[in-house]
Design a protein around this motif. Structure first.
Motif, short mmCIF file in Angstrom:
data_model
loop_
_atom_site.label_atom_id
_atom_site.label_comp_id
_atom_site.label_asym_id
_atom_site.label_seq_id
_atom_site.Cartn_x
_atom_site.Cartn_y
_atom_site.Cartn_z
N LEU A 192 0.74 -1.55 -0.34
CA LEU A 192 -0.42 -0.27 0.33
C LEU A 192 0.89 1.07 -0.07
N ALA A 193 1.93 1.04 0.80
CA ALA A 193 3.19 2.51 0.62
C ALA A 193 3.75 2.95 -0.18
N GLY A 194 3.61 1.67 -1.56
CA GLY A 194 4.72 1.68 -2.84
C GLY A 194 5.85 1.24 -2.44
N PHE A 195 6.65 0.68 -1.04
CA PHE A 195 7.69 0.13 -1.57
C PHE A 195 7.98 -1.33 -2.08
N ASP A 196 9.15 -0.70 -2.55
CA ASP A 196 10.00 -2.30 -3.69
C ASP A 196 10.71 -2.51 -2.72
N GLU A 197 11.29 -2.63 -1.49
CA GLU A 197 11.48 -3.70 -0.79
C GLU A 197 11.73 -3.12 0.77
N VAL A 198 11.91 -4.42 1.73
CA VAL A 198 11.28 -4.07 2.92
C VAL A 198 12.54 -5.17 3.04
N LEU A 199 13.01 -5.34 4.95
CA LEU A 199 13.75 -5.67 5.31
C LEU A 199 12.95 -6.94 6.24
N ILE A 200 13.14 -7.75 6.71
CA ILE A 200 12.80 -8.64 7.49
C ILE A 200 14.16 -10.08 8.51
N TYR A 201 13.96 -9.06 9.81
CA TYR A 201 14.54 -10.06 10.77
C TYR A 201 13.83 -11.18 11.49
N HIS A 202 14.66 -12.58 11.11
CA HIS A 202 13.89 -13.35 12.05
C HIS A 202 15.11 -14.40 12.87
N GLY A 203 16.59 -14.20 12.51
CA GLY A 203 17.70 -14.17 13.63
C GLY A 203 17.79 -15.85 12.83
N VAL A 204 18.87 -16.39 13.67
CA VAL A 204 19.44 -17.30 12.43
C VAL A 204 19.16 -18.94 13.09
N GLY A 205 19.15 -18.99 14.59
CA GLY A 205 18.39 -20.02 15.93
C GLY A 205 19.04 -21.42 15.05
N SER A 206 17.66 -21.80 15.67
CA SER A 206 17.55 -23.33 14.59
C SER A 206 17.00 -23.67 12.99
N GLY A 207 17.03 -22.39 12.27
CA GLY A 207 17.02 -22.22 10.78
C GLY A 207 15.21 -22.34 11.09
N LYS A 208 14.25 -23.29 12.07
CA LYS A 208 13.10 -23.40 11.90
C LYS A 208 12.10 -22.04 11.36
N LEU A 209 12.52 -20.97 11.62
CA LEU A 209 11.24 -19.90 11.51
C LEU A 209 12.10 -19.25 10.02
N ALA A 210 13.43 -19.29 9.87
CA ALA A 210 13.45 -18.45 8.15
C ALA A 210 12.87 -19.38 7.75
N ARG A 211 13.32 -20.32 7.63
CA ARG A 211 12.64 -21.52 6.14
C ARG A 211 11.43 -21.11 6.31
N ALA A 212 10.37 -21.06 7.93
CA ALA A 212 8.94 -20.79 6.90
C ALA A 212 8.86 -19.36 6.62
N VAL A 213 9.37 -18.65 6.62
CA VAL A 213 9.53 -17.24 5.87
C VAL A 213 9.59 -17.28 4.47
N ARG A 214 10.30 -18.07 4.50
CA ARG A 214 11.28 -18.01 2.78
C ARG A 214 10.22 -18.80 2.33
N GLU A 215 9.50 -20.62 2.95
CA GLU A 215 8.27 -20.87 2.04
C GLU A 215 7.52 -20.02 1.69
N PHE A 216 7.35 -19.06 2.42
CA PHE A 216 5.98 -18.55 2.84
C PHE A 216 6.36 -17.29 2.04
N LEU A 217 6.68 -16.74 1.69
CA LEU A 217 7.23 -15.46 0.59
C LEU A 217 6.82 -16.55 -0.97
N LYS A 218 7.61 -17.14 -0.73
CA LYS A 218 7.97 -18.03 -2.50
C LYS A 218 6.86 -18.32 -3.18
N ASN A 219 5.69 -18.21 -1.88
CA ASN A 219 4.46 -18.25 -2.30
C ASN A 219 4.09 -17.09 -2.61
N HIS A 220 4.07 -16.06 -2.36
CA HIS A 220 2.84 -14.84 -1.89
C HIS A 220 3.31 -14.47 -3.00
#
Length: 730
Positions: A679-707
């Motif tokens: 809505l704001a017209g941004f071309d690029e944004v940044l999402i912090y998910h941390g490294v940790g076990s990698g579970k959250l990072a994988r879920a976020v990237r899977e979500f982005l892949k299907n958006h």
């Protein structure tokens, strides 16, 4: 007066003039806005109307020439003085009070006003001579009465009296007697009756009448002295006399209009500085049992068509009459809030048939002469009844089309009536032409005296003929000879004109919509560029603060002194806080089902979770922060297809921090974050998910892949989080 007669306003204007104290032109000199405001103020008060007063221009001129006015003429001025002295006692306020207070009546003039009684006679108390002479006159009249009664009761005269009445003949008291009266009565014969008797003025009465005449002569001498004295006073105050005479005329204009409007329940309209005429529920004063007229004549030309005897001419006269009444600030019957009338220097009716024996001119030639004069006019309102009168309608239609085209280029507004369709169909294509049709009730077989804008009306000639008694067999033959093809052609002309006007209206609306969309596109482009610049600056600022915080944290780790380490850590924390956006407090208690406003959008709350709300914006469902919602009145459901315009957020972070969240919470926040960023017209944004076990990072990237609106995504550079963050391109 010819214009008033042509518009059928003679009786109405004469009735209004009866409310004036004296005859005068209808036009009020000066600022019409000032006059209108004064009249509106005066309507609030109850006050007496002035008595009838003579026009005094000749008397004022006589005073200037040092002449002597008669007491009767002086009393006309006294009526004016008296009325303003009365107005000063009325509790007016505002502009009216200022006007009345501005008329300072000199003491000498007030004294003159006190010289006269209510009937215009000099008060005997102002002069001892008058008082004694009036007493003498009264006594003399009593003596005459007593003498006559004595004669009527005289025994000697009884045999000669025809009756016991006193007869006034040539302003003399006489007795009606028979012949031979001279033996018992001395007097003068002043006349004879139809029966041969004599009207005799007794000698004793004659002497008393001579005495009366002498007393009256002395009274007149005293009156003349006072007339000279007052005339001298008027000469000294001649400027004031002229001023109060003009002021009386001005107030007379106002009070007559106000009292006339109150008596007839009428309303005033102030003419606007344009040429638009919009009438709502106007009633022409000449119509008995009228139907209110409503018409919008905002364009240059109004063409009135439709059924014969359906009110076309009266609609035309109503438009001109309403304009005339507004021009002279005369009240009328209409809805003043919904009506609007422009200003015109001249109102020109072309209504009557110009042909007559005296001018030796044909109807059409007379019409051409009247139209030729219009080309020298400016700021005029013209009304033409039966425009093709006197010539072939097809030829006239072409001729008048060209004439009207030329007049439209000039500052002339023109309304016409016609029962022929050709001219209306030729002019219908112009944006500055408005069509109005008189409506016919086909079921009842009669006109409704109502009007519909935007169409060409039928003349209903055959139906009108039947209604007024033409034999049915004759009307039937006429219909047959007219032919089915002609009837269909007539209907096609009417329908074609209607469709053409509808198409032009749709094209006009479409063009407006295109211009609006183009404007929005340019506005959005400007906003997008501005937001992109802000995003870039925000990225640089956050990166700088982040690097400074890391540097301070490293320095704290290396510090040997514990206090120094704590100080540096506190400094790092402070800088980190500077990079965070302060959250607004929830100002309202929002509940499920509430109607809310989010920036420029209105919707209904479907569900609530923590500090967010799930809202339906006319079919578009979004998660928005609770602290950015404002409760409003319930959104009314639209009957047509919904159109949603979602405004761009003015303030929005370009980063999202998902640290410490479960996968389902993180994905929900990511979905909402991406929606706001789009809505704001941004071309690029940044999402912090941390490294940790990698579970959250994988879920976020899977979500982005299907958006559907995510173009690409990648690991953030080391300075912005590295593997613990993802840069998303939208």
């Amino acid at each position: 007066m010819e214009l008033v007669k042509a518009l059928d306003l003679v009786d109405f204007i004469n009735e209004f003039k009866s409310f004036l104290a004296r005859e005068k032109p209808l036009f009020i000199e000066g600022d019409i806005n000032l006059h209108f405001n004064f009249i509106n103020e005066l309507k609030k008060y109850e006050f007496k109307a002035p008595v009838s007063v003579k026009t005094l221009d000749t008397e004022i001129l006589h005073i200037k020439k040092q002449g002597v006015l008669r007491l009767e003429e002086i009393f006309e001025f006294v009526k004016i003085f008296r009325y303003f002295l009365y107005l000063k006692r009325v509790k007016f306020e505002g502009k009216i009070k200022e006007f009345i207070d501005s008329i300072n009546i000199p003491e000498e003039i007030k004294e003159v006003e006190g010289y006269f009684d209510e009937k215009g006679e000099l008060r005997v108390s102002i002069d001892d001579r008058l008082e004694s002479l009036q007493m003498a006159l009264k006594q003399n009249k009593e003596q005459i009465r007593q003498k006559l009664q004595a004669l009527l009761n005289s025994n000697k005269l009884q045999g000669y009296l025809v009756d016991r009445q006193i007869h006034y003949v040539n302003e003399e008291e006489t007795l009606l007697v028979r012949g031979g009266f001279n033996h018992v009565l001395k007097g003068t014969v002043v006349g004879r009756s139809s029966g041969g008797f004599f009207y005799v003025a007794p000698e004793a009465i004659t002497k008393l009448k001579e005495k009366e005449a002498a007393i009256i002569s002395q009274i007149e001498e005293v009156r003349l002295e006072w007339a000279k004295k007052i005339s001298t006073v008027f000469l000294r105050w001649i400027k004031f006399i002229e001023y109060i005479n003009r002021a009386f005329d001005r107030f007379d204009h106002y009070q007559a209009r106000v009292n006339f409007a109150k008596a007839k329940n009428l309303f005033f309209i102030l003419p606007k500085n344009d040429d638009k005429i919009v009438l709502k529920d106007f009633i022409h004063p000449a119509i008995a049992n009228p139907k209110p007229i409503s018409v919008d004549f905002s364009k240059k030309v109004l063409i009135i068509t439709g059924v014969n005897a359906g009110g076309k001419t009266m609609l035309l006269k109503s438009i001109l009459a309403a304009t005339y009444l507004a021009k002279y600030l005369l009240p009328m019957k209409l809805d003043p809030k919904s009506s609007r009338i422009g200003r015109f220097k001249e109102i020109i009716p072309i209504i009557e048939d110009p042909q007559n024996v005296k001018n030796d001119i044909s109807t059409f030639a007379g019409r051409m002469l009247e139209f030729s004069r219009l080309f020298q006019k400016r700021e005029a309102l013209v009304g033409v009844d039966e425009i093709e009168l006197g010539t072939d309608s097809d030829e006239a239609a072409t001729l008048f089309k060209v004439i009207l085209e030329e007049l439209m280029k000039r500052d002339i507004k023109i309304a016409i009536t016609t029962h022929h369709k050709r001219l209306a169909s030729l002019m219908a294509a112009y944006d500055e032409v408005e069509l109005v049709a008189a409506i016919y009730d086909e079921e009842k077989g009669a006109p409704t005296y109502e009007f519909l804008q935007g169409i060409i009306g039928k003349s209903y000639a055959f139906e009108t003929a039947k209604r007024y008694g033409i034999p049915l067999n004759i009307v039937k033959r006429a219909i047959e000879e007219y032919g089915e093809d002609q009837a269909k052609l007539s209907e096609l002309i009417e329908r074609g004109s209607e469709l053409e006007r509808e198409l032009r209206k749709k094209n006009s609306k479409l063009q407006e919509e295109i211009e609006r969309v183009e404007f929005l596109r340019r506005t959005l482009e400007d906003e997008r560029h501005s937001l992109f610049t802000q995003l870039k600056e925000e990225k640089e600022r956050l990166s700088r603060i982040f690097q400074e915080a890391i540097s301070d944290a490293k320095s704290a780790i290396k510090a040997k002194d514990t206090k120094d380490a704590h100080r540096l850590l506190n400094k790092a924390h402070q800088k980190a806080k500077e990079a965070k956006i302060k959250e607004k407090k929830i100002s309202e208690d929002i509940k499920v089902g509430d109607s809310v406003k989010y920036r420029k959008n209105r919707g209904v709350v479907l569900s609530l979770k923590a500090k967010e709300a799930y809202v339906d914006f006319d079919g578009i469902k979004m998660r928005v922060p609770l602290n950015e919602l404002k409760r409003i009145n319930p959104v009314k459901k639209k009957t047509q297809a919904p159109k949603v315009s979602v405004s761009k957020p003015k303030k929005l972070s370009v980063k999202l921090d998902l640290h410490g969240l479960r996968v389902d919470e993180a994905l929900e926040k990511t979905d909402k974050f991406l929606s706001d960023s789009l809505l704001a017209g941004f071309d690029e944004v940044l999402i912090y998910h941390g490294v940790g076990s990698g579970k959250l990072a994988r879920a976020v990237r899977e979500f982005l892949k299907n958006h559907p609106r995510v173009k690409s995504f990648s690991d953030a550079p080391p300075s912005m989080g590295g593997f613990g963050a993802t840069v998303v391109e939208l």
